[in-house]
Design a protein around this motif. Structure first.
Motif, PDB file in Angstrom:
ATOM      1  N   LEU A 106      37.030  42.794  46.839  1.00 53.50           N
ATOM      2  CA  LEU A 106      36.589  41.947  45.584  1.00 53.50           C
ATOM      3  C   LEU A 106      37.770  41.519  44.740  1.00 53.50           C
ATOM      4  O   LEU A 106      37.802  40.139  44.301  1.00 53.50           O
ATOM      5  N   LYS A 107      38.336  42.554  44.460  1.00 55.08           N
ATOM      6  CA  LYS A 107      39.729  42.134  43.428  1.00 55.08           C
ATOM      7  C   LYS A 107      40.509  41.085  44.097  1.00 55.08           C
ATOM      8  O   LYS A 107      41.108  40.272  43.472  1.00 55.08           O
ATOM      9  N   MET A 108      40.841  41.284  45.233  1.00 48.60           N
ATOM     10  CA  MET A 108      41.963  40.436  46.095  1.00 48.60           C
ATOM     11  C   MET A 108      41.289  38.971  46.088  1.00 48.60           C
ATOM     12  O   MET A 108      42.054  38.063  45.847  1.00 48.60           O
ATOM     13  N   ALA A 128      39.201  37.584  44.126  1.00 49.63           N
ATOM     14  CA  ALA A 128      39.218  36.876  42.623  1.00 49.63           C
ATOM     15  C   ALA A 128      40.618  36.800  42.459  1.00 49.63           C
ATOM     16  O   ALA A 128      40.791  35.601  41.415  1.00 49.63           O
ATOM     17  N   GLU A 129      41.600  37.392  42.902  1.00 43.75           N
ATOM     18  CA  GLU A 129      43.035  36.938  42.794  1.00 43.75           C
ATOM     19  C   GLU A 129      43.327  35.800  43.515  1.00 43.75           C
ATOM     20  O   GLU A 129      44.423  35.425  43.491  1.00 43.75           O
ATOM     21  N   LYS A 163      35.342  47.229  46.501  1.00 47.29           N
ATOM     22  CA  LYS A 163      36.258  46.732  45.235  1.00 47.29           C
ATOM     23  C   LYS A 163      37.419  46.260  45.429  1.00 47.29           C
ATOM     24  O   LYS A 163      37.756  45.200  44.771  1.00 47.29           O
ATOM     25  N   GLU A 164      38.296  46.795  46.345  1.00 43.46           N
ATOM     26  CA  GLU A 164      39.519  46.088  46.506  1.00 43.46           C
ATOM     27  C   GLU A 164      39.624  45.041  46.978  1.00 43.46           C
ATOM     28  O   GLU A 164      40.384  43.995  46.483  1.00 43.46           O
ATOM     29  N   SER A 190      40.033  36.898  52.507  1.00 42.48           N
ATOM     30  CA  SER A 190      39.662  38.146  52.988  1.00 42.48           C
ATOM     31  C   SER A 190      39.961  38.371  54.311  1.00 42.48           C
ATOM     32  O   SER A 190      39.850  39.397  55.081  1.00 42.48           O
TER      33      SER A 190
END
Length: 95
Positions: A78-80, A82-83, A75-76, A87
């Motif tokens: 994925l959030k990064m 999205a921002e 989740k972390e 990766s």
């Protein structure tokens, strides 16, 4: 074959790739050739039954959202992403 979902299921379980009803028009003979060449075919009436069955199962099933199955780290990341972050880890943080 017969207009019976149990027969269809049994046929698929043993490796069948097609299902043509006995009442199918002669034009369905091309379906047999297609299956013989490696394709697949379901009589339109049987396909409609399968779609109806699938829809009723989906409506009655309690589904877990895919996002809920992610780990905290996933989740972390994925959030990064999205921002707009990468990766890849920077050389200073890799171990």
């Amino acid at each position: 074959m017969y207009d019976d979902e149990d027969y269809l299921v049994e046929g698929m379980e043993v490796g069948g790739s097609g299902y043509v009803l006995k009442t199918a028009p002669r034009s369905s003979c091309s379906a047999i050739r297609d299956v013989h060449r490696g394709g697949s075919y379901l009589s339109p009436r049987m396909l409609a039954q399968l779609v109806d069955d699938f829809r009723s199962r989906v409506k009655s099933a309690t589904r877990t959202p895919r996002f809920a199955t992610l780990t905290a780290r996933e989740k972390e990341v994925l959030k990064m992403l999205a921002e707009g972050e990468s990766s890849r880890r920077s050389p200073a943080t890799s171990t």
